[in-house]
Design a protein around this motif. Sequence first.
Motif, PDB file in Angstrom:
ATOM      1  N   THR A  90       0.822  -1.336  -0.026  1.00 40.69           N
ATOM      2  CA  THR A  90       0.060   0.017   0.081  1.00 40.69           C
ATOM      3  C   THR A  90       1.021   1.320   0.058  1.00 40.69           C
ATOM      4  OG1 THR A  90      -1.674  -1.223   1.256  1.00 40.69           O
ATOM      5  CG2 THR A  90      -1.790   1.166   1.011  1.00 40.69           C
ATOM      6  N   LEU A  91       1.911   1.253   0.749  1.00 39.92           N
ATOM      7  CA  LEU A  91       2.714   2.277   0.699  1.00 39.92           C
ATOM      8  C   LEU A  91       3.517   2.742  -0.546  1.00 39.92           C
ATOM      9  CD1 LEU A  91       4.691   1.782   4.264  1.00 39.92           C
ATOM     10  CD2 LEU A  91       3.165   3.692   3.722  1.00 39.92           C
ATOM     11  N   LYS A  92       3.849   1.350  -1.457  1.00 45.19           N
ATOM     12  CA  LYS A  92       4.572   1.540  -2.538  1.00 45.19           C
ATOM     13  C   LYS A  92       3.427   2.419  -3.542  1.00 45.19           C
ATOM     14  CE  LYS A  92       7.629  -2.351  -2.837  1.00 45.19           C
ATOM     15  NZ  LYS A  92       7.833  -3.870  -3.542  1.00 45.19           N
ATOM     16  N   GLY A  98       2.561   9.604  -5.447  1.00 44.21           N
ATOM     17  CA  GLY A  98       2.982  10.883  -4.972  1.00 44.21           C
ATOM     18  C   GLY A  98       2.222  11.350  -3.796  1.00 44.21           C
ATOM     19  N   ILE A  99       1.808  10.634  -3.079  1.00 44.03           N
ATOM     20  CA  ILE A  99       1.014  10.830  -1.735  1.00 44.03           C
ATOM     21  C   ILE A  99       2.225  10.839  -0.516  1.00 44.03           C
ATOM     22  CG2 ILE A  99      -0.580  10.185  -0.044  1.00 44.03           C
ATOM     23  CD1 ILE A  99      -2.305   8.867  -2.737  1.00 44.03           C
ATOM     24  N   HIS A 100       2.161  11.763   0.439  1.00 47.86           N
ATOM     25  CA  HIS A 100       3.159  11.596   1.472  1.00 47.86           C
ATOM     26  C   HIS A 100       2.356  10.577   2.364  1.00 47.86           C
ATOM     27  CE1 HIS A 100       4.225  13.008   5.478  1.00 47.86           C
ATOM     28  NE2 HIS A 100       5.235  13.849   4.497  1.00 47.86           N
ATOM     29  N   ILE A 116       9.475  -1.339   4.978  1.00 45.58           N
ATOM     30  CA  ILE A 116       8.342  -0.397   5.395  1.00 45.58           C
ATOM     31  C   ILE A 116       8.730   1.133   5.243  1.00 45.58           C
ATOM     32  CG2 ILE A 116       6.654   0.251   7.192  1.00 45.58           C
ATOM     33  CD1 ILE A 116       6.688  -2.669   7.934  1.00 45.58           C
ATOM     34  N   LEU A 117       9.894   1.330   5.864  1.00 42.86           N
ATOM     35  CA  LEU A 117      10.364   2.601   6.168  1.00 42.86           C
ATOM     36  C   LEU A 117      10.990   3.197   4.685  1.00 42.86           C
ATOM     37  CD1 LEU A 117      12.276   2.195   9.523  1.00 42.86           C
ATOM     38  CD2 LEU A 117      10.115   3.689   9.117  1.00 42.86           C
ATOM     39  N   LYS A 118      11.237   2.296   3.972  1.00 38.48           N
ATOM     40  CA  LYS A 118      11.716   2.593   2.395  1.00 38.48           C
ATOM     41  C   LYS A 118      10.635   3.667   1.990  1.00 38.48           C
ATOM     42  CE  LYS A 118      13.900  -0.153   0.184  1.00 38.48           C
ATOM     43  NZ  LYS A 118      13.887  -1.527  -0.817  1.00 38.48           N
TER      44      LYS A 118
END
Length: 235
Positions: A90-92, A98-100, A116-118
């Motif tokens: 989901t973070l990827k 382009g979402i913070h 995850i932190l990447k």
Amino acid sequence: MVKGKIHSIESMGLVDGPGIRVVVFMQGCNIRCAYCHNPDTWDKNGGMEYTPYELVEKIKKYRTYFESSGGGVTFSGGEPLLQKEFLIQTLKLCKEAGIHTTIDTAGVGDGMYEEILKYTDLVLFDIKHIDSEKYENLVKHSINESLNFLKVVQEKDKKMWIRHVVVPGITDSREHLINIKKFIDTLKNVERVELLPYHVLGSNKYEVMKMKYRLEGVEPMDKEKLKKMQKEIFD
């Protein structure tokens, strides 16, 4: 495709990171904070199922609001780190759009923190306590995993906001807060420290769920007193 369990989604969050944010409350938590006001997020089998794509498409609907305010999406809980594969995917997708991205966490997951932190821009890190015995008494879990996650955050040089819930008779002494400040001073990239007042707004959920509320009888934290301590010790 991996699916995630989501408790709820708040579309106009104003306190969980910069700007206006979509706040995704993920289902499941493996600590039991005495003051938790969301015990309904604990069960890992609860919530609604989403694929990463479905969730990000829902988040995108609100991008006009958070883009104009410098906001984005915050993954909270529960404990978002527990759904690591779903969170990473989901973070990827968020970063590709382009979402913070922000994660709001106590740091008690089960690995893959580097990955995850990447794809994480900001970490809202919740310090429960810094004394290992008192930490365990407060949340019914060892402090070790939280410190392990924090170590990785430091290694990856991620920006942080620190949060600490101040509970009368438990975490409200001046000595304790000074020790918290000393600990925070050993960390890098801390942009903000927020003392959060203990409240009883979610205590009725325990009765509904037929669970014992461990802080029954503890009065809410005086907000003016808290503001004074914040200014004197942290600002």
